[in-house]
Design an enzyme around this catalytic site. Structure first.
Site, short mmCIF file in Angstrom:
data_model
loop_
_atom_site.label_atom_id
_atom_site.label_comp_id
_atom_site.label_asym_id
_atom_site.label_seq_id
_atom_site.Cartn_x
_atom_site.Cartn_y
_atom_site.Cartn_z
N GLU A 1 20.23 76.52 33.95
CA GLU A 1 21.06 76.22 32.77
C GLU A 1 22.51 75.95 33.18
O GLU A 1 23.19 75.12 32.59
CB GLU A 1 20.97 77.39 31.77
N GLU B 1 12.50 79.48 40.13
CA GLU B 1 12.30 79.29 38.69
C GLU B 1 12.03 77.82 38.40
O GLU B 1 12.97 77.03 38.27
CB GLU B 1 13.56 79.72 37.92
N GLY C 1 11.85 79.50 29.47
CA GLY C 1 12.01 79.53 28.01
C GLY C 1 11.00 78.66 27.27
O GLY C 1 11.15 78.40 26.08
N ASN D 1 17.67 88.64 32.59
CA ASN D 1 18.78 87.71 32.38
C ASN D 1 18.96 87.54 30.88
O ASN D 1 18.20 86.83 30.23
CB ASN D 1 18.44 86.37 33.05
N LYS E 1 21.31 86.05 29.29
CA LYS E 1 21.96 84.79 28.86
C LYS E 1 23.02 85.10 27.79
O LYS E 1 23.65 86.15 27.85
CB LYS E 1 20.91 83.79 28.38
N HIS F 1 21.73 79.18 38.33
CA HIS F 1 20.67 79.14 37.31
C HIS F 1 20.56 77.71 36.79
O HIS F 1 21.57 77.01 36.64
CB HIS F 1 20.99 80.11 36.18
N SER G 1 9.23 82.34 31.84
CA SER G 1 8.28 82.82 30.83
C SER G 1 7.44 84.01 31.27
O SER G 1 6.29 84.17 30.86
CB SER G 1 7.37 81.67 30.35
#
Ligand code: PGA
Length: 250
Positions: free
Chosen positions: A96, A166, A172, A9, A11, A94, A212
């Site tokens: 985010e 996730e 991250g 991904n 991003k 996701h 991560s």
């Protein structure tokens, strides 16, 4: 036998030139698609350029979409458009997107259904916050997400869906879930599918871990029985790192 997936991904990273360099570097170096499904989720503006240059073993995906085919939604892209450029996967929900763009589970449910209707494989992302994890609410959070996010999907279509677990606190942050926690949670998701749909679908559905993941820890996750691959952000940007991740899934 569930075929492993390695999903990168990107991003909001990589210009067109940087992305093409990446594609040329990985095309010949990744495992055969018979062994591993390798997908790169790229910015929408370069999807077509990447699809045109993807090698036989690579697939290209979008990072989000609208659930309608077209309309007055400035800035959005639709599943029809994703299909038309030849991308074959799309991330949905996701964390985010949920956090910064207020994507709700109701939106996610509509997107999953719209993607399936257009023959695009949705990778549905779910996961709990640190607070939910620490207060013992993980299963409740995931159950609620799965219940709504999959409400428009029939049993037959569920086989087309990939789920990515996730934990938000691991994305991250450099802090992964322990392999035990990742496995226990992916197993819980599989059991939820078995109970809500049936065991056959649950045995076939692919569940990924994300948060991560990098070359030095990927083996800890993919060796687990209920983890069928990984969704990787930061460590998917460098071709050498991504190739290592893909080869670990063989
Ligand atoms: P990360 O991101 O690997 O950089 O933690 C994972 C993701 O957001 O899918």
């Amino acid at each position: 036998m569930r075929k492993p997936i390695m999903a990168g991904n990107w991003k909001m990273n990589k210009t067109r030139d940087e992305a093409l360099q990446f594609i040329y570097a990985v095309n010949e170096a990744i495992p055969s698609i018979e062994q591993v499904e390798t997908v790169v989720f790229a910015p929408a503006i370069i999807l077509r350029d990447l699809v045109k240059r993807q090698g036989d073993n690579l697939r290209i995906g979008a990072q989000t979409c609208h659930y309608l085919e077209n309309g007055a939604f400035t800035g959005e892209i639709s599943p029809v458009m994703i299909k038309a450029v030849g991308a074959s996967y799309c991330l949905v929900g996701h964390s985010e997107r949920r956090e910064y763009y207020n994507e709700t589970d109701k939106d996610v449910a509509l997107k999953v259904a719209a993607l399936i209707n257009n023959g695009i494989t949705p990778i549905l992302c779910i996961g709990e916050t640190l607070e939910a994890r620490e207060t013992g609410k993980t299963e409740e959070v995931l159950r609620n997400q799965l219940h709504i996010d999959l409400e428009n999907v029939s049993i037959a279509d569920l086989e087309e869906v990939v789920i990515a677990y996730e934990p938000i606190w691991a994305i991250g942050t450099g802090k992964t879930a322990s392999p035990e926690i990742a496995e226990e949670t992916c197993k819980f998701i599989r059991e939820y599918i078995a109970q809500s749909y049936n065991k056959k679908v649950a045995d076939g559905i692919r569940i990924l871990y994300g948060g991560s993941v990098k070359p030095s820890n990927v083996n800890n996750f993919i060796k687990e029985p209920d983890i069928d691959g990984c969704l990787v952000g930061g460590a998917s940007l460098d071709p050498a790192s991504f190739i290592e991740l893909c080869n670990a899934c063989k």
